[in-house]
Structures are given as structure tokens and as C-alpha cells.
Design a protein around this motif. Structure first.
Motif, PDB file in Angstrom:
ATOM      1  N   ALA A 170       0.834  -1.197   0.000  1.00 51.64           N
ATOM      2  CA  ALA A 170       0.000   0.000   0.000  1.00 51.64           C
ATOM      3  C   ALA A 170       0.873   1.254   0.000  1.00 51.64           C
ATOM      4  CB  ALA A 170      -0.937  -0.009   1.207  1.00 51.64           C
ATOM      5  N   GLY A 171       1.954   1.231   0.758  1.00 55.39           N
ATOM      6  CA  GLY A 171       2.870   2.356   0.810  1.00 55.39           C
ATOM      7  C   GLY A 171       3.594   2.616  -0.500  1.00 55.39           C
ATOM      8  N   GLU A 172       3.654   1.617  -1.353  1.00 57.66           N
ATOM      9  CA  GLU A 172       4.321   1.731  -2.655  1.00 57.66           C
ATOM     10  C   GLU A 172       3.320   1.965  -3.796  1.00 57.66           C
ATOM     11  OE1 GLU A 172       7.607   1.546  -3.418  1.00 57.66           O
ATOM     12  OE2 GLU A 172       8.315   1.167  -1.389  1.00 57.66           O
ATOM     13  N   GLY A 173       2.020   2.040  -3.460  1.00 58.26           N
ATOM     14  CA  GLY A 173       1.011   2.183  -4.503  1.00 58.26           C
ATOM     15  C   GLY A 173       0.799   0.902  -5.283  1.00 58.26           C
ATOM     16  N   LEU A 174       1.113  -0.223  -4.642  1.00 58.15           N
ATOM     17  CA  LEU A 174       0.993  -1.538  -5.278  1.00 58.15           C
ATOM     18  C   LEU A 174      -0.071  -2.356  -4.571  1.00 58.15           C
ATOM     19  CD1 LEU A 174       4.826  -2.212  -5.461  1.00 58.15           C
ATOM     20  CD2 LEU A 174       3.356  -1.681  -7.408  1.00 58.15           C
ATOM     21  N   GLU A 175      -0.423  -3.487  -5.169  1.00 56.29           N
ATOM     22  CA  GLU A 175      -1.358  -4.397  -4.515  1.00 56.29           C
ATOM     23  C   GLU A 175      -0.862  -5.825  -4.625  1.00 56.29           C
ATOM     24  OE1 GLU A 175      -5.041  -3.652  -6.563  1.00 56.29           O
ATOM     25  OE2 GLU A 175      -4.563  -5.069  -8.138  1.00 56.29           O
ATOM     26  N   LEU A 176      -1.323  -6.624  -3.686  1.00 55.46           N
ATOM     27  CA  LEU A 176      -0.991  -8.042  -3.671  1.00 55.46           C
ATOM     28  C   LEU A 176      -1.879  -8.751  -4.677  1.00 55.46           C
ATOM     29  CD1 LEU A 176       0.634 -10.292  -2.265  1.00 55.46           C
ATOM     30  CD2 LEU A 176      -1.249 -10.490  -0.654  1.00 55.46           C
ATOM     31  N   TYR A 177      -1.263  -9.430  -5.642  1.00 55.57           N
ATOM     32  CA  TYR A 177      -2.033 -10.163  -6.640  1.00 55.57           C
ATOM     33  C   TYR A 177      -2.254 -11.606  -6.203  1.00 55.57           C
ATOM     34  CZ  TYR A 177      -3.759 -11.637 -11.179  1.00 55.57           C
ATOM     35  OH  TYR A 177      -4.564 -12.123 -12.182  1.00 55.57           O
ATOM     36  N   ASP A 178      -1.185 -12.239  -5.719  1.00 55.99           N
ATOM     37  CA  ASP A 178      -1.288 -13.633  -5.300  1.00 55.99           C
ATOM     38  C   ASP A 178      -0.061 -13.984  -4.461  1.00 55.99           C
ATOM     39  OD1 ASP A 178      -2.435 -16.154  -5.102  1.00 55.99           O
ATOM     40  OD2 ASP A 178      -1.791 -16.823  -7.081  1.00 55.99           O
ATOM     41  N   THR A 179      -0.181 -15.061  -3.687  1.00 55.24           N
ATOM     42  CA  THR A 179       0.919 -15.564  -2.866  1.00 55.24           C
ATOM     43  C   THR A 179       0.932 -17.080  -2.955  1.00 55.24           C
ATOM     44  OG1 THR A 179       0.517 -13.744  -1.325  1.00 55.24           O
ATOM     45  CG2 THR A 179       1.957 -15.493  -0.564  1.00 55.24           C
ATOM     46  N   GLU A 180       2.122 -17.647  -3.088  1.00 60.96           N
ATOM     47  CA  GLU A 180       2.283 -19.100  -3.110  1.00 60.96           C
ATOM     48  C   GLU A 180       3.388 -19.490  -2.147  1.00 60.96           C
ATOM     49  OE1 GLU A 180       1.471 -20.063  -7.837  1.00 60.96           O
ATOM     50  OE2 GLU A 180       3.526 -19.884  -7.139  1.00 60.96           O
ATOM     51  N   GLU A 238      10.624 -14.882  -3.477  1.00 61.17           N
ATOM     52  CA  GLU A 238      10.604 -14.329  -4.830  1.00 61.17           C
ATOM     53  C   GLU A 238       9.453 -13.336  -4.915  1.00 61.17           C
ATOM     54  OE1 GLU A 238      10.143 -17.658  -7.485  1.00 61.17           O
ATOM     55  OE2 GLU A 238      12.177 -18.378  -7.133  1.00 61.17           O
ATOM     56  N   VAL A 239       9.743 -12.132  -5.355  1.00 58.53           N
ATOM     57  CA  VAL A 239       8.716 -11.103  -5.551  1.00 58.53           C
ATOM     58  C   VAL A 239       8.726 -10.736  -7.025  1.00 58.53           C
ATOM     59  CG1 VAL A 239       7.961  -8.767  -4.974  1.00 58.53           C
ATOM     60  CG2 VAL A 239       8.985 -10.216  -3.203  1.00 58.53           C
ATOM     61  N   SER A 240       7.567 -10.823  -7.674  1.00 59.43           N
ATOM     62  CA  SER A 240       7.509 -10.523  -9.101  1.00 59.43           C
ATOM     63  C   SER A 240       6.111 -10.078  -9.503  1.00 59.43           C
ATOM     64  CB  SER A 240       7.916 -11.748  -9.924  1.00 59.43           C
ATOM     65  OG  SER A 240       6.947 -12.762  -9.804  1.00 59.43           O
ATOM     66  N   SER A 241       6.014  -9.646 -10.733  1.00 55.72           N
ATOM     67  CA  SER A 241       4.727  -9.343 -11.357  1.00 55.72           C
ATOM     68  C   SER A 241       4.063 -10.674 -11.696  1.00 55.72           C
ATOM     69  CB  SER A 241       4.977  -8.547 -12.641  1.00 55.72           C
ATOM     70  OG  SER A 241       3.879  -8.642 -13.512  1.00 55.72           O
ATOM     71  N   PRO A 242       2.737 -10.718 -11.762  1.00 56.78           N
ATOM     72  CA  PRO A 242       2.087 -11.970 -12.181  1.00 56.78           C
ATOM     73  C   PRO A 242       2.264 -12.249 -13.674  1.00 56.78           C
ATOM     74  CG  PRO A 242       0.444 -10.293 -11.710  1.00 56.78           C
ATOM     75  CD  PRO A 242       1.771  -9.716 -11.328  1.00 56.78           C
ATOM     76  N   GLY A 243       2.799 -11.289 -14.425  1.00 54.17           N
ATOM     77  CA  GLY A 243       3.082 -11.510 -15.840  1.00 54.17           C
ATOM     78  C   GLY A 243       1.926 -11.137 -16.750  1.00 54.17           C
ATOM     79  N   ALA A 244       2.225 -11.081 -18.028  1.00 62.02           N
ATOM     80  CA  ALA A 244       1.226 -10.682 -19.023  1.00 62.02           C
ATOM     81  C   ALA A 244       0.108 -11.723 -19.137  1.00 62.02           C
ATOM     82  CB  ALA A 244       1.889 -10.472 -20.378  1.00 62.02           C
ATOM     83  N   GLU A 245       0.472 -13.003 -19.088  1.00 58.14           N
ATOM     84  CA  GLU A 245      -0.535 -14.061 -19.162  1.00 58.14           C
ATOM     85  C   GLU A 245      -0.801 -14.592 -17.755  1.00 58.14           C
ATOM     86  OE1 GLU A 245       0.276 -16.906 -22.274  1.00 58.14           O
ATOM     87  OE2 GLU A 245      -0.416 -15.465 -23.743  1.00 58.14           O
TER      88      GLU A 245
END
Length: 153
Positions: free
Chosen positions: A18-28, A78-85
């Protein structure tokens, strides 16, 4: 145990994101071979996640995980974007991509098939509607095995 780890990590990650203007998409939290991996997928509403975002979140989240220590044993963060697909799992994922091309598989055949690729035209917690070249197919959510966004050029 895996669900408890994920819930604890998500509670730690939310304020950082939230402090970075981001959101949690998923966690594994998964074991692959002999190693455990804690994967946190982040997204930026209306924008893109870059390497700097992932690096900052990884560093801050890593510090919090070390401080609180909700995960017993060794693991790789590992922290990453969920990707285009990106995979579509949560209601918010589906709501966000109405009008876009998706690919999904079902646990059992619907209208003689188990694989569908088309435009997601409607979503409710009970069912999806996918346009398959002009044919509207309704798919009950409980029959969806996997779903993901399809990158269109």
C-alpha cells in the motif's frame, strides 16, 4: 501449514505494498524438489510493475519476514509481477479482465469440451460467460480448473 504461512505473509505484505502504490495479486508457498519457495506476486492498479518495485518490496518484505519469522525452515523469497498471461484465481482477477481474452480449462466437459479461449464477457461468483467467436458459453465457476489472461498482439 501452507495456508497459515500465506495468510501471515499477506498480512505483512499488504501495508508495504500500500505504501508503494501496489497491490498483492497472489501468494504461493510451494515445495519444488527439496526447496521451499515463497512467491509474492504484486501488481500496480492501472500500471506496470518494474524490477525496482520488485526489488524494493522484496527487501522490505524480507526484513519483516526476518523480524516476525512466520515461516519455519529455509525458503527462497521471490517477488515478481504476475506476468502478461497472469493466472486468474480470485474474483477480483476475473472482474478486472471482463472484455479481455482468456484461456481456461474445466474439470469436466461443457458443451463437449474442456478448453476454452475467448473474450470474457461476464463474470459473477457463480459463472463466467465467454464469447467463443460469437457463441456465448456459460461456465460454472466450480467447474473452472485453471484460467489465465491471454496476451494479444
Amino acid at each position: 501449514m501452507s495456508r497459515k504461512v500465506i495468510e501471515a505473509v499477506e498480512q505483512l505484505a499488504e501495508p508495504i505494498l500500500a505504501g508503494e502504490g501496489l497491490e498483492l495479486y497472489d501468494t504461493e508457498y510451494v515445495k519444488e524438489g527439496k526447496n521451499w519457495y515463497l512467491r509474492v506476486y504484486i501488481d500496480r492498479p492501472g500500471g506496470k510493475v518494474d524490477l525496482d518495485d520488485c526489488s524494493r518490496v522484496s527487501e522490505r518484505l524480507g526484513e519483516e519476514l526476518d523480524r516476525v519469522d512466520p515461516v519455519s525452515g529455509q525458503y527462497f523469497l521471490e517477488v515478481s509481477s504476475p506476468g502478461a498471461e497472469r493466472p486468474l484465481k480470485k474474483p477480483s482477477h476475473f472482474e478486472r479482465v471482463v472484455g479481455e481474452r482468456v484461456f481456461l480449462t474445466t474439470y469436466e466437459a461443457i458443451e463437449g469440451r474442456k478448453k476454452f479461449e475467448g473474450i470474457l464477457t461476464d463474470y459473477s461468483p457463480e459463472k463466467l460467460t465467454v464469447d467463443l467467436d460469437g457463441e456465448q458459453v456459460e461456465i460454472p465457476m466450480e467447474k473452472v480448473a485453471k484460467a489465465r489472461l491471454v496476451l494479444v498482439f
